[in-house]
Design a protein around this motif. Structure first.
Motif, short mmCIF file in Angstrom:
data_model
loop_
_atom_site.label_atom_id
_atom_site.label_comp_id
_atom_site.label_asym_id
_atom_site.label_seq_id
_atom_site.Cartn_x
_atom_site.Cartn_y
_atom_site.Cartn_z
N MET A 26 0.83 -1.21 0.00
CA MET A 26 0.00 0.00 0.00
C MET A 26 0.87 1.27 0.00
SD MET A 26 -2.97 1.37 -0.18
CE MET A 26 -4.06 0.00 0.08
N LEU A 27 2.00 1.24 0.69
CA LEU A 27 2.89 2.39 0.68
C LEU A 27 3.50 2.60 -0.70
CD1 LEU A 27 4.78 2.05 4.09
CD2 LEU A 27 2.89 3.57 3.52
N TYR A 28 3.95 1.52 -1.34
CA TYR A 28 4.51 1.64 -2.68
C TYR A 28 3.43 2.12 -3.66
CZ TYR A 28 8.66 -0.72 -0.94
OH TYR A 28 9.79 -1.04 -0.24
N GLU A 29 2.22 1.64 -3.50
CA GLU A 29 1.11 2.08 -4.34
C GLU A 29 0.79 3.56 -4.09
OE1 GLU A 29 -1.97 -0.74 -3.50
OE2 GLU A 29 -0.86 -2.37 -4.44
N SER A 30 1.00 4.02 -2.88
CA SER A 30 0.78 5.44 -2.55
C SER A 30 1.78 6.33 -3.28
CB SER A 30 0.89 5.67 -1.04
OG SER A 30 -0.13 4.98 -0.36
N VAL A 31 3.03 5.86 -3.42
CA VAL A 31 4.02 6.59 -4.19
C VAL A 31 3.54 6.70 -5.64
CG1 VAL A 31 6.38 6.55 -5.11
CG2 VAL A 31 5.96 5.96 -2.71
N ALA A 32 3.02 5.61 -6.18
CA ALA A 32 2.51 5.61 -7.55
C ALA A 32 1.33 6.56 -7.71
CB ALA A 32 2.11 4.20 -7.96
N ARG A 33 0.62 6.82 -6.62
CA ARG A 33 -0.51 7.75 -6.64
C ARG A 33 -0.04 9.18 -6.36
NH1 ARG A 33 -4.98 4.21 -6.50
NH2 ARG A 33 -6.58 5.65 -5.81
N ASP A 34 1.28 9.38 -6.42
CA ASP A 34 1.90 10.70 -6.27
C ASP A 34 1.74 11.28 -4.87
OD1 ASP A 34 3.63 12.22 -7.71
OD2 ASP A 34 2.10 13.56 -8.52
N LYS A 35 1.78 10.43 -3.86
CA LYS A 35 1.70 10.87 -2.47
C LYS A 35 3.10 11.00 -1.89
CE LYS A 35 -2.65 11.14 -2.23
NZ LYS A 35 -3.26 12.42 -1.92
N LYS A 36 3.22 11.80 -0.85
CA LYS A 36 4.47 11.92 -0.09
C LYS A 36 4.45 10.80 0.94
CE LYS A 36 4.52 16.89 -0.73
NZ LYS A 36 4.46 18.20 -0.06
N VAL A 37 5.42 9.89 0.84
CA VAL A 37 5.38 8.66 1.63
C VAL A 37 6.69 8.47 2.41
CG1 VAL A 37 5.04 6.15 1.56
CG2 VAL A 37 3.88 7.61 -0.11
N ALA A 38 6.55 8.14 3.69
CA ALA A 38 7.70 7.76 4.52
C ALA A 38 7.61 6.27 4.80
CB ALA A 38 7.68 8.55 5.84
N PHE A 39 8.73 5.57 4.61
CA PHE A 39 8.80 4.13 4.83
C PHE A 39 9.61 3.85 6.08
CE2 PHE A 39 7.95 4.58 0.38
CZ PHE A 39 7.21 3.46 0.02
N PHE A 40 9.05 3.06 6.98
CA PHE A 40 9.75 2.64 8.19
C PHE A 40 9.93 1.13 8.13
CE2 PHE A 40 7.69 6.65 9.29
CZ PHE A 40 8.80 7.36 9.70
N SER A 41 10.97 0.73 7.44
CA SER A 41 11.27 -0.69 7.23
C SER A 41 11.95 -1.25 8.48
CB SER A 41 12.17 -0.86 6.02
OG SER A 41 11.60 -0.26 4.89
N GLY A 42 12.35 -2.51 8.39
CA GLY A 42 13.13 -3.11 9.45
C GLY A 42 12.37 -4.06 10.35
N ARG A 43 11.15 -4.38 9.97
CA ARG A 43 10.36 -5.33 10.76
C ARG A 43 11.08 -6.67 10.82
NH1 ARG A 43 4.67 -6.10 8.33
NH2 ARG A 43 3.98 -4.39 9.66
N GLU A 44 11.03 -7.31 11.96
CA GLU A 44 11.65 -8.63 12.15
C GLU A 44 11.09 -9.60 11.12
OE1 GLU A 44 14.21 -11.34 13.76
OE2 GLU A 44 14.04 -9.26 14.38
N SER A 45 11.96 -10.38 10.55
CA SER A 45 11.57 -11.32 9.50
C SER A 45 11.90 -12.74 9.89
CB SER A 45 12.30 -10.97 8.20
OG SER A 45 12.03 -11.94 7.21
N CYS A 46 11.11 -13.67 9.39
CA CYS A 46 11.40 -15.08 9.63
C CYS A 46 12.40 -15.61 8.60
CB CYS A 46 10.12 -15.91 9.61
SG CYS A 46 9.26 -15.86 8.05
N PHE A 47 12.79 -14.77 7.64
CA PHE A 47 13.78 -15.17 6.64
C PHE A 47 15.17 -14.73 7.10
CE2 PHE A 47 9.85 -14.47 4.27
CZ PHE A 47 9.69 -15.73 3.72
N ARG A 48 16.04 -15.67 7.30
CA ARG A 48 17.41 -15.33 7.71
C ARG A 48 18.10 -14.51 6.62
NH1 ARG A 48 18.42 -18.21 12.26
NH2 ARG A 48 17.42 -20.25 12.44
N GLY A 49 18.81 -13.48 7.06
CA GLY A 49 19.55 -12.65 6.12
C GLY A 49 18.74 -11.56 5.46
N ASN A 50 17.42 -11.54 5.67
CA ASN A 50 16.58 -10.49 5.09
C ASN A 50 16.67 -9.26 5.99
OD1 ASN A 50 14.66 -8.77 4.13
ND2 ASN A 50 12.97 -10.21 4.25
N LYS A 51 17.28 -8.21 5.48
CA LYS A 51 17.44 -6.98 6.25
C LYS A 51 16.18 -6.12 6.21
CE LYS A 51 21.78 -7.64 7.22
NZ LYS A 51 22.20 -8.10 8.50
#
Length: 175
Positions: A87-112
């Motif tokens: 939805m955030l990436y789609e918001s960029v496509a809709r020409d919105k000003k978007v802040a991304f706060f990544s870094g959520r814990e992942s169950c995939f090893r090595g996924n930053k």
């Protein structure tokens, strides 16, 4: 098995909780109204309570009431923030000003889980970060609020993917 690790639901959402608390504090400090666009069509009260437990600051919860209601909500706002989502990436496509706060814990090893993963390898940028501390969240939100944006057309909004289907049909008809 070696590529996965077990994480609890609490570990998965720990990042989100810190981000929401800091975004809420930022909105209060800057006298901005905070709205939360709900995701769940079936358990909106539980979802609202999830956010209510994270802050004493005021916010408005917008319940998802139809398949495309999130898009209608997003179109009403100038600034959009959240933890990495389509939805955030789609918001960029809709020409919105978007802040991304990544870094959520992942169950995939090595996924930053960096912004724009797997393409981007930088944990911080002008409008994104992997960090949850207040100073960093405020930095990203200040950039979002104070910088002029220019859509570089790398992401294009294509309702119902009509352009994509046209390209795919050309490719498939050549074979």
């Amino acid at each position: 098995k070696k590529d996965f690790k077990n994480i609890t639901r609490s570990e998965f959402y720990e990042h989100d909780k810190k981000i929401f608390k800091n975004v809420s504090d930022y909105c209060k400090k800057k006298n901005l109204n905070l709205f939360v666009i709900g995701e769940s069509k079936y358990f909106p009260e539980e979802e609202k309570n999830f956010y209510t437990q994270m802050t004493k600051n005021k916010f408005t919860f917008l319940k998802r009431n139809a398949e495309n209601s999130s898009y209608k909500y997003i179109d009403k706002f100038e600034y959009i923030t959240g933890v990495d989502s389509t939805m955030l990436y789609e918001s960029v496509a809709r020409d919105k000003k978007v802040a991304f706060f990544s870094g959520r814990e992942s169950c995939f090893r090595g996924n930053k889980a960096y912004f724009n993963w797997p393409s981007n390898t930088y944990p911080k940028g002008l409008f994104w970060t992997n960090e949850t501390n207040k100073k960093e969240v405020f930095r990203v939100l200040n950039n979002l609020k104070n910088k002029k944006f220019k859509n570089n057309n790398n992401i294009i909004y294509d309702h119902k993917n009509s352009k994509l289907f046209k390209i795919l049909n050309k490719i498939l008809n050549k074979k």
